[in-house]
Enzyme design. Structure first.
Site, PDB file in Angstrom:
ATOM      1  N   GLY A  74       0.636  -1.356   0.037  1.00  0.00           N
ATOM      2  CA  GLY A  74       0.051   0.099  -0.053  1.00  0.00           C
ATOM      3  C   GLY A  74       0.605   1.361  -0.162  1.00  0.00           C
TER       4      GLY A  74
ATOM      5  CG  HIS B 176       9.778  11.621   1.366  1.00  0.00           C
ATOM      6  ND1 HIS B 176      10.384  12.797   0.693  1.00  0.00           N
ATOM      7  CD2 HIS B 176       9.969  11.683   2.798  1.00  0.00           C
ATOM      8  CE1 HIS B 176      10.976  13.381   1.938  1.00  0.00           C
ATOM      9  NE2 HIS B 176      10.499  12.561   2.830  1.00  0.00           N
TER      10      HIS B 176
ATOM     11  CG  HIS C  92       4.377   8.771   4.579  1.00  0.00           C
ATOM     12  ND1 HIS C  92       5.112   8.367   3.404  1.00  0.00           N
ATOM     13  CD2 HIS C  92       3.288   8.175   4.349  1.00  0.00           C
ATOM     14  CE1 HIS C  92       4.199   7.550   2.734  1.00  0.00           C
ATOM     15  NE2 HIS C  92       3.145   7.437   3.378  1.00  0.00           N
TER      16      HIS C  92
HETATM   17  P1  5GP Z   1       0.982   5.763   1.561  1.00  0.00           P
HETATM   18  O1  5GP Z   1      -0.003   4.843   1.005  1.00  0.00           O
HETATM   19  O2  5GP Z   1       1.942   6.124   0.961  1.00  0.00           O
HETATM   20  O3  5GP Z   1       1.392   5.233   2.876  1.00  0.00           O
HETATM   21  O4  5GP Z   1       0.041   6.978   1.990  1.00  0.00           O
HETATM   22  C1  5GP Z   1       0.460   8.575   1.199  1.00  0.00           C
HETATM   23  C2  5GP Z   1      -0.591   9.369   2.145  1.00  0.00           C
HETATM   24  O5  5GP Z   1      -0.095  10.665   1.543  1.00  0.00           O
HETATM   25  C3  5GP Z   1      -2.220   8.924   1.719  1.00  0.00           C
HETATM   26  O6  5GP Z   1      -2.820   8.818   2.824  1.00  0.00           O
HETATM   27  C4  5GP Z   1      -2.512  10.241   1.216  1.00  0.00           C
HETATM   28  O7  5GP Z   1      -3.766  10.731   1.274  1.00  0.00           O
HETATM   29  C5  5GP Z   1      -1.316  11.463   1.472  1.00  0.00           C
HETATM   30  N1  5GP Z   1      -1.058  12.164   0.624  1.00  0.00           N
HETATM   31  C6  5GP Z   1      -0.610  12.110  -0.694  1.00  0.00           C
HETATM   32  N2  5GP Z   1      -0.539  13.274  -1.616  1.00  0.00           N
HETATM   33  C7  5GP Z   1      -0.760  14.148  -0.613  1.00  0.00           C
HETATM   34  C8  5GP Z   1      -0.512  15.563  -0.710  1.00  0.00           C
HETATM   35  O8  5GP Z   1      -0.221  16.371  -1.577  1.00  0.00           O
HETATM   36  N3  5GP Z   1      -0.745  16.293   0.583  1.00  0.00           N
HETATM   37  C9  5GP Z   1      -1.051  15.719   1.564  1.00  0.00           C
HETATM   38  N4  5GP Z   1      -1.369  16.329   2.810  1.00  0.00           N
HETATM   39  N5  5GP Z   1      -1.013  14.270   1.839  1.00  0.00           N
HETATM   40  C10 5GP Z   1      -1.125  13.684   0.745  1.00  0.00           C
HETATM   41 ZN    ZN Z   2      11.232  12.885  -1.164  1.00  0.00          ZN
END
Ligand code: 5GP
Ligand code: ZN
Length: 105
Positions: free
Chosen positions: A89, A94, A96
């Site tokens: 997922g 990057h 987080h």
């Molecule tokens: P991952 O699935 O990679 O763990 O989660 C990525 C998260 O980043 C998702 O919950 C998505 O909603 C969030 N996200 C993606 N692009 C942006 C953005 O431009 N700004 C913010 N605040 N959150 C973002």
């Molecule tokens: Zn980055």
């Protein structure tokens, strides 16, 4: 990384709803919240995923920041979530940490 959305947020090129910032991390509200509280703690250096995180000082700063975010959001009960790899997922490559809570007053 020029094409990384979180690097662009960190540099200020793309706006974000910032909750907290120090020398190591920023914390922002997730743009597409999946809980009443849904924040992201993001290291300022570009690291693709948790698998590439080796800096122990940064590890501890990330965890400290998750606690700080919970405090800022006013929640004592919350969960941390990290997706590692696209099959599980991860969409933004990057590192987080998601801070999630539905127990906000
Ligand atoms: P991952 O699935 O990679 O763990 O989660 C990525 C998260 O980043 C998702 O919950 C998505 O909603 C969030 N996200 C993606 N692009 C942006 C953005 O431009 N700004 C913010 N605040 N959150 C973002
Ligand atoms: Zn980055």
């Amino acid at each position: 990384m020029t094409d990384c959305i979180f690097c662009k947020i960190i540099s200020g090129e793309i706006p974000a709803d910032k909750l907290f910032e120090n020398d190591y991390v920023i914390a922002i509200n997730d743009i597409n919240p999946k809980a009443k509280v849904h924040a992201l703690v993001i290291p300022k250096v570009h690291i693709d995923s948790l698998n590439e995180l080796e800096d122990e000082k940064l590890m501890s700063e990330i965890l400290k920041a998750t606690k700080e975010v919970a405090k800022i959001k006013g929640v004592k009960s919350y969960r941390l979530h990290v997706n590692v790899g696209k099959e599980e997922g991860q969409i933004v490559f990057h590192l987080h940490f998601h801070v999630l809570s539905n127990t906000i007053k």
